[in-house]
Design a protein around this motif. Structure first.
Motif, mmCIF file in Angstrom:
data_model
loop_
_atom_site.group_PDB
_atom_site.id
_atom_site.type_symbol
_atom_site.label_atom_id
_atom_site.label_comp_id
_atom_site.label_asym_id
_atom_site.label_seq_id
_atom_site.Cartn_x
_atom_site.Cartn_y
_atom_site.Cartn_z
ATOM 1 N N ALA A 127 3.814 19.780 50.129
ATOM 2 C CA ALA A 127 2.398 19.845 50.476
ATOM 3 C C ALA A 127 2.145 21.366 50.501
ATOM 4 N N GLU A 128 0.801 21.603 50.116
ATOM 5 C CA GLU A 128 0.493 23.125 50.073
ATOM 6 C C GLU A 128 -0.479 22.996 51.319
ATOM 7 N N LEU A 129 -0.054 23.578 52.463
ATOM 8 C CA LEU A 129 -0.925 23.621 53.659
ATOM 9 C C LEU A 129 -1.152 24.957 54.028
ATOM 10 N N TYR A 130 -2.354 25.408 54.336
ATOM 11 C CA TYR A 130 -2.625 26.782 55.023
ATOM 12 C C TYR A 130 -2.676 26.541 56.443
ATOM 13 N N GLY A 131 -3.443 26.231 57.046
ATOM 14 C CA GLY A 131 -3.539 25.971 58.524
ATOM 15 C C GLY A 131 -2.676 24.693 58.853
ATOM 16 N N ARG A 132 -2.418 24.656 60.188
ATOM 17 C CA ARG A 132 -1.673 23.526 60.648
ATOM 18 C C ARG A 132 -2.875 22.661 62.038
ATOM 19 N N HIS A 133 -3.840 23.385 62.179
ATOM 20 C CA HIS A 133 -4.623 22.880 63.349
ATOM 21 C C HIS A 133 -5.743 22.126 62.676
ATOM 22 N N PHE A 134 -6.196 21.078 63.143
ATOM 23 C CA PHE A 134 -7.030 20.009 62.737
ATOM 24 C C PHE A 134 -7.976 19.491 63.893
ATOM 25 N N TYR A 135 -9.287 19.373 63.379
ATOM 26 C CA TYR A 135 -10.302 18.623 64.450
ATOM 27 C C TYR A 135 -9.919 16.824 64.139
ATOM 28 N N ALA A 136 -9.944 16.048 65.342
ATOM 29 C CA ALA A 136 -9.847 14.623 65.069
ATOM 30 C C ALA A 136 -11.371 14.420 64.467
ATOM 31 N N ASP A 226 4.779 19.495 60.926
ATOM 32 C CA ASP A 226 4.187 19.647 62.161
ATOM 33 C C ASP A 226 2.679 19.943 62.185
ATOM 34 N N ILE A 227 1.790 19.293 62.744
ATOM 35 C CA ILE A 227 0.437 19.529 62.825
ATOM 36 C C ILE A 227 -0.192 19.573 64.137
ATOM 37 N N THR A 228 -1.106 20.217 64.577
ATOM 38 C CA THR A 228 -2.052 19.901 65.767
ATOM 39 C C THR A 228 -3.180 19.322 65.646
ATOM 40 N N ILE A 229 -3.537 18.305 66.373
ATOM 41 C CA ILE A 229 -5.189 17.715 66.037
ATOM 42 C C ILE A 229 -5.653 17.586 67.659
ATOM 43 N N GLY A 344 -4.241 24.939 78.594
ATOM 44 C CA GLY A 344 -3.994 23.883 77.478
ATOM 45 C C GLY A 344 -3.376 24.304 76.145
ATOM 46 N N LEU A 345 -3.030 25.524 75.938
ATOM 47 C CA LEU A 345 -2.435 26.082 74.554
ATOM 48 C C LEU A 345 -0.798 26.341 74.945
ATOM 49 N N GLU A 346 -0.190 26.287 73.773
ATOM 50 C CA GLU A 346 1.273 26.157 74.004
ATOM 51 C C GLU A 346 1.782 27.565 73.373
ATOM 52 N N PRO A 347 3.238 27.911 73.597
ATOM 53 C CA PRO A 347 3.411 29.290 73.313
ATOM 54 C C PRO A 347 3.302 29.773 71.655
ATOM 55 N N LEU A 348 3.452 28.462 70.693
ATOM 56 C CA LEU A 348 3.369 28.846 69.573
ATOM 57 C C LEU A 348 1.887 28.713 68.625
ATOM 58 N N ASP A 349 0.898 28.331 69.626
ATOM 59 C CA ASP A 349 -0.324 28.011 69.114
ATOM 60 C C ASP A 349 -1.038 29.107 68.413
ATOM 61 N N LEU A 350 -0.808 30.275 68.780
ATOM 62 C CA LEU A 350 -1.814 31.395 68.254
ATOM 63 C C LEU A 350 -1.347 32.087 67.045
ATOM 64 N N ALA A 351 -1.341 31.118 66.130
ATOM 65 C CA ALA A 351 -0.929 31.655 64.545
ATOM 66 C C ALA A 351 -1.818 30.763 63.683
ATOM 67 N N GLY A 356 -9.895 27.800 55.857
ATOM 68 C CA GLY A 356 -10.417 27.170 54.850
ATOM 69 C C GLY A 356 -10.508 27.805 53.478
ATOM 70 N N GLY A 357 -10.914 26.950 52.348
ATOM 71 C CA GLY A 357 -11.309 27.665 51.090
ATOM 72 C C GLY A 357 -10.062 28.389 50.351
ATOM 73 N N GLY A 358 -8.990 27.869 50.755
ATOM 74 C CA GLY A 358 -7.684 28.409 50.154
ATOM 75 C C GLY A 358 -7.458 29.882 50.645
ATOM 76 N N ARG A 359 -7.912 30.447 51.815
ATOM 77 C CA ARG A 359 -7.914 31.798 52.262
ATOM 78 C C ARG A 359 -6.759 31.921 53.082
ATOM 79 N N LEU A 360 -6.065 33.010 53.176
ATOM 80 C CA LEU A 360 -4.577 32.956 53.880
ATOM 81 C C LEU A 360 -5.307 32.991 55.632
ATOM 82 N N PRO A 361 -4.576 32.038 56.179
ATOM 83 C CA PRO A 361 -4.879 31.950 57.678
ATOM 84 C C PRO A 361 -4.601 32.992 58.498
#
Length: 448
Positions: A127-136, A226-229, A344-351, A356-361
């Motif tokens: 899969a070509e995934l840019y970000g890994r954080h998504f809203y429910a 791995d993703i975060t929702i 509420g945030l984890e140590p590796l969250d801030l990356a 969106g739009g195929g831009r570098l996260p």
């Protein structure tokens, strides 16, 4: 950075094969998984990936998680590249992928071994995934590549791609699409709509995206990410402090920010119970009158969140902030993890905030250098740019800084942020951080 074949395009030479025999992403130690000491203390390269979590007093599982992620992503990205531009990559430092490599009785694979086992499957679904954080409840279009390097040298017949979002053993969402035949030593692309469940087991979950490629009823390839929702209510949790949004005629408002507030054009109009948010602060604070108003407001007890103040901040508080530089910060690390801004945030969250739009996260767009010996100046987060070998440890200053700084002045407090909080509507981690910054200022008690 290589999703569009940049590695092959930049390095290839017409008429000659492009190979790489040292494709590496860092070296865990064989005894405990911490990064190799020479790179940790001489070149400070592990800090680019996990910041202070790289040091030996921290949990090595965090470095292993990030390093294995980088290795797997790089391997899959290269395998998705046009074969005429790039093939023949060997991944480097096998020995660092194992614990107790010196003892046949106790040797065991570390995370990177398993990550590369997935990425180097002869038949790979990727899969070509840019970000890994998504809203429910949201959805996004995902490109997927089927790579056929079958050891049998055969064409891969048409099949079915099944995707699943799992939390533990529970499947929260699933879907499928047909796939076409893939010739040997070829790649074929497809696309599917990835829909995230609206109802989650909890308001934030760390889930897994599973891809299964079935051909004639047999699973030919399995991959996972791995993703975060998070729900929007989780991202905005506790955001109930009165907010005033400072604006001027020359400012360009960040209307995408998911916050509402009373608009003011002078800091003198702000109420004592309000947190004043200043979008596009480098533009908004462009004259001495406004700057003086801001300083007086903070010193008298005001609480201010400056968004993207850039070079204006060293001018406002020269005794506390010495410099600013722009940088495409992709990985930010918590410097004071116990701060309420990281609730509420984890140590590796801030990356890699989802743009969106195929831009570098990315996570931030600039960093400050601060006078750290002052008790009223706190570096909340830090960035170490991706870099190579350093000649001296002092060179690290060229690549490091803070995108999130807290300044106390008089009776008040100011937080200056270069984080990509404008992505809060698309990224729940960015949304949660924005809400936390406002909450932390709203509840702040500043010693005088």
């Amino acid at each position: 950075h290589f999703f569009r074949g940049e590695f092959g395009k930049k390095a290839a030479y017409p008429g000659r094969p492009l190979i790489s025999q040292e494709m590496s992403t860092g070296y865990p130690r064989n005894d405990d998984g911490h990064p190799t000491r020479f790179y940790l203390f001489q070149h400070h390269t592990p800090q680019s990936l996990v910041g202070p979590e790289a040091y030996e007093n921290r949990d090595p599982a965090l470095f292993l998680q990030r390093q294995s992620f980088m290795t797997k992503e790089l391997a899959e990205t290269i395998r998705r590249t046009n074969r005429e531009e790039c093939a023949g990559v060997l991944h480097f430092a096998y020995v660092s992928w194992f614990k107790n490599a010196w003892d046949a009785k106790t040797i065991e694979p570390l995370l990177t071994y398993h990550a590369l086992s997935d990425a180097l499957q002869p038949v790979l679904v990727s899969a070509e995934l840019y970000g890994r954080h998504f809203y429910a409840g949201s959805s996004t279009s995902v490109r997927v590549c089927i790579v056929n390097d079958s050891e049998a040298g055969m064409e891969l017949p048409p099949g079915k791609l099944i995707w699943q979002i799992k939390s533990g053993s529970i499947i929260l969402a699933t879907g499928a699409l047909g796939t076409s035949a893939v010739g040997h030593y070829s790649n074929v692309w497809g696309e599917f709509a990835l829909s995230f469940p609206a109802d989650l087991p909890s308001s934030r979950i760390d889930a897994t995206l599973i891809l299964l490629l079935e051909v004639n009823g047999k699973v030919e390839s399995k991959n996972s990410y791995d993703i975060t929702i998070g729900t929007r209510s989780w991202a905005n949790e506790g955001l109930n402090y009165p907010i005033a949004i400072f604006s001027s005629k020359s400012s360009v408002q960040l209307t995408a920010l998911p916050i509402a507030g009373r608009e003011i054009t002078s800091f003198a109009d702000a109420r004592p119970d309000e947190v004043v948010v200043v979008p596009n602060a480098e533009i908004t604070l462009g004259n001495s009158k406004v700057d003086d108003e801001l300083r007086r407001f903070v010193i008298s007890g005001g609480r201010v969140l400056l968004l993207h103040a850039g070079a204006r901040l060293p001018s406002l508080f020269p005794d506390q902030v010495t410099n600013f530089r722009t940088c495409p910060g992709e990985i930010v690390s918590m410097h004071i993890p116990e701060s309420p801004v990281f609730d509420g945030l984890e140590p590796l969250d801030l990356a890699w905030f989802e743009l969106g739009g195929g831009r570098l996260p990315r996570a931030c767009q600039g960093v400050y250098q601060i006078e750290s010996r002052r008790a009223e100046t706190n570096m909340l987060a830090e960035v170490v740019d991706i870099h190579g070998y350093l000649k001296t440890s002092a060179d690290l200053a060229k690549y490091s800084g803070t995108p999130l700084v807290q300044l106390d002045a008089g009776k008040g407090r100011l937080i200056a942020s270069e984080m990509m909080l404008v992505e809060a509507p698309q990224d729940p981690i960015a949304g949660r951080l924005l809400a936390n910054l406002i909450k932390a200022l709203g509840s702040a008690t500043v010693a005088t």
